[in-house]
Design a protein around this motif. Structure first.
Motif, short mmCIF file in Angstrom:
data_model
loop_
_atom_site.label_atom_id
_atom_site.label_comp_id
_atom_site.label_asym_id
_atom_site.label_seq_id
_atom_site.Cartn_x
_atom_site.Cartn_y
_atom_site.Cartn_z
N ILE A 170 -1.31 11.22 -3.68
CA ILE A 170 -1.81 9.88 -3.42
C ILE A 170 -0.83 8.90 -4.06
CG2 ILE A 170 -4.22 10.58 -3.29
CD1 ILE A 170 -4.57 9.65 -6.18
N PHE A 171 -1.03 7.60 -3.85
CA PHE A 171 -0.12 6.61 -4.42
C PHE A 171 -0.09 6.70 -5.94
CE2 PHE A 171 -0.69 3.24 -0.78
CZ PHE A 171 -0.04 4.10 0.09
N THR A 172 1.12 6.69 -6.50
CA THR A 172 1.27 6.76 -7.96
C THR A 172 2.15 5.64 -8.51
OG1 THR A 172 3.10 8.34 -7.71
CG2 THR A 172 0.90 9.26 -8.07
N VAL A 228 -5.40 1.56 -5.12
CA VAL A 228 -5.73 2.96 -5.40
C VAL A 228 -6.17 3.12 -6.85
CG1 VAL A 228 -4.75 5.28 -5.59
CG2 VAL A 228 -4.29 3.90 -3.56
N LYS A 240 1.04 10.49 1.42
CA LYS A 240 0.34 9.76 0.35
C LYS A 240 -0.51 8.63 0.93
CE LYS A 240 3.48 10.55 -3.57
NZ LYS A 240 4.29 9.87 -4.63
N SER A 266 -4.48 8.35 0.43
CA SER A 266 -4.97 7.15 -0.26
C SER A 266 -5.93 6.37 0.65
CB SER A 266 -3.79 6.27 -0.69
OG SER A 266 -2.96 6.96 -1.61
N TYR A 324 -0.74 0.47 -4.22
CA TYR A 324 -0.98 1.33 -5.39
C TYR A 324 -2.02 0.69 -6.30
CZ TYR A 324 -0.08 3.07 -10.14
OH TYR A 324 -0.22 3.55 -11.42
N ARG A 370 -9.92 5.09 0.13
CA ARG A 370 -10.49 3.76 0.46
C ARG A 370 -11.74 3.91 1.32
NH1 ARG A 370 -7.19 -0.56 4.08
NH2 ARG A 370 -6.33 -1.41 2.12
#
Length: 490
Positions: free
Chosen positions: A227-229, A342, A194, A198, A339, A202
């Motif tokens: 990805i970050f959640t 993101v 993740k 992520s 997060y 960026r």
């Protein structure tokens, strides 16, 4: 004569045997020639994160006007030198990262290799974002006698980093082995994956003006997931409470810590909304967290008003004031990527038309994630909870610069990202502060109210790597200047 020959033969055998024995004795079993990845990995993580924490305090927050220098105002006034601690600290940590990666490849440990690639990519991204063209493909290659590495173009570096992060994501999803010495995610390969994806988001946003298919690449990553959640995915180093593994600023002398204060710029924005993060980012002047009072130092020269609230309790221990422990929040972490960031990336991607998601949903989630991470107390600011704050503070989404503003506030102590993002917004606004409503040029700056585009190369490069340094400077137009155009701003 015979006796002499016998003695000479005896001495020859003795010397030969002694040399063999000496070589055996000279091998120190307590100093192994190879160091295991499990030993190098924590060192690589700690050193690189420590560097970025220190530089967020000295440079990132101040250039981004989240904080302001009260002494030695070079960062605020754009009187920039090479900032060699950035170069030296990050390149120094890459030595350990390479050791981890090579050891992982030799052992066939694909998960360890994947994590090392992610860490390497993040470090190199910081270096190229700060300086432009840098040694990359030949860097950290002294074991092959490459002592004067060539400078790769920033465009090529970005292309390779994005490709390497995709490769790392695949290794972390499908590879074998284990991630040893992992003080970031405790060996959790799914979280490293993740992080890899992520970080790709960026970098695609950072270079969005220069990568023709950045939107498509961004969309593909988001569609694939992983990805970050939540804040549980944050790439942060949780420091311990003992030296040498504590938050780096804890070790400062009081005078050095107080050389940075909350800026008037961020104070104005946060007070306008009644933003409860104020009590985390800074200490109330009256040390009263139920009815806090703050002040802000002007960004710019020392003559412009340098009295401002001290940085928050989580960043420094002072028993004469309310401590982080008494607030129930603990000391600060080393933030690599959150997060919250993101979610702001997704919000801006939606605003750009890269993804079809609702802009405000991601924007609101980004603000709430930041509030939750800092464990804010809404009550002293007149709100009952986050929804009350969002609906009644005036922070609700209206236009894309709202995303910039709230992302800016969330990047407090996130390395050099406040500068990198400010530069992107500045470029997208036509090389002007006019399109960034919450910021303006620092007071009495020395760069004609223009935001610098890069850090200067360190002087040691000119003496130790002269030919390649000169080639890199020629590509900048012949001057190692802070206003020289790099690929990201072309």
């Amino acid at each position: 004569m015979k006796l002499d020959k016998i003695i000479l033969i005896f001495l020859g055998v003795f010397i030969f045997t002694s040399c063999e024995k000496f070589e055996e004795f000279n091998e120190n079993p307590n100093e192994p020639t190879e160091v295991a990845p499990s030993v190098l990995m924590p060192s690589a993580i700690r050193q690189s994160v420590n560097t970025m924490v220190n530089e967020s305090f000295l440079l990132g927050n101040n250039i981004g006007q989240l904080t302001s220098k009260t002494l030695r105002t070079e960062a605020d006034t754009y009187n920039w030198n090479a900032f060699p601690t950035v170069w030296e600290g990050l390149y120094g940590s890459l030595t350990d990262v390479k050791g981890v990666e090579m050891g992982a490849i030799e052992a066939g440990n694909e998960l360890q290799e994947g994590a090392a690639i992610v860490l390497r990519s993040w470090i190199f991204a910081n270096l190229t974002n700060a300086y432009g063209d840098i040694p990359y493909s030949e860097a950290i290659d002294g074991d092959n006698n490459t002592l004067t590495p060539a400078y790769d173009s920033q465009e090529d570096i970005y292309t390779d980093i994005l490709s390497e992060l995709e490769r790392a994501s695949n290794l972390l999803a499908n590879g074998s082995g284990s991630i040893e010495g992992d003080i970031l995610y405790s060996g959790d390969a799914a979280k490293w994956q993740k992080f890899a994806n992520s970080l790709r988001l960026r970098l695609l946003m950072t270079a969005s003006e220069n990568i023709s298919n950045a939107g498509n690449q961004f969309n593909n990553i988001v569609s694939a997931g992983n990805i970050f959640t939540s804040n549980e995915d944050n790439a942060i180093l949780e420091y311990l409470n003992t030296f040498p593994n504590e938050f780096p600023l804890i070790q400062l002398k009081t005078g050095d810590f107080d050389a940075v204060a909350l800026s008037e710029t961020s104070l104005t924005v946060m007070e306008n909304y009644g933003d409860p993060r104020l009590s985390r980012y800074a200490r109330p002047d009256n040390d009263n967290y139920d009815n806090p009072e703050f002040s802000g130092a002007v960004s710019g020269a020392g003559s412009c008003g340098k009295s401002g609230s001290r940085i928050g309790a989580a960043y420094y221990n002072d028993d004469a004031q309310t401590t982080a422990e008494s607030l129930g929040i603990g000391n600060a972490d080393g933030i690599i990527l959150s997060y919250s960031e993101v979610e702001f990336l997704l919000a801006e991607a939606a605003a750009k038309g890269w993804i079809s998601d609702d802009i405000e949903t991601h924007y609101q989630a980004g603000i709430q994630a930041s509030m939750d991470y800092y464990q804010v107390n809404y009550t002293p600011y007149g709100y009952t909870d986050f929804n009350d704050y969002y609906n009644n503070s005036g922070v609700a989404y209206n236009e894309v610069t709202d995303i910039w503003e709230q992302k800016w506030l969330s990047l407090y102590f996130v390395g050099l990202e406040p500068f990198f993002e400010l530069r992107r917004w500045y470029v997208e606004s036509g090389m002007s502060f006019n399109g960034i409503p919450f910021l303006s040029a620092p007071c009495d700056n020395l760069n004609n109210n223009n935001l610098p585009m890069r850090f200067r190369y360190p002087g040691q490069e000119q003496s130790l790597n002269a030919a390649n340094y000169n080639d890199a400077v020629d590509k900048l137009g012949g001057s190692n200047d802070i206003n020289a155009s790099i690929w990201l701003v072309e």
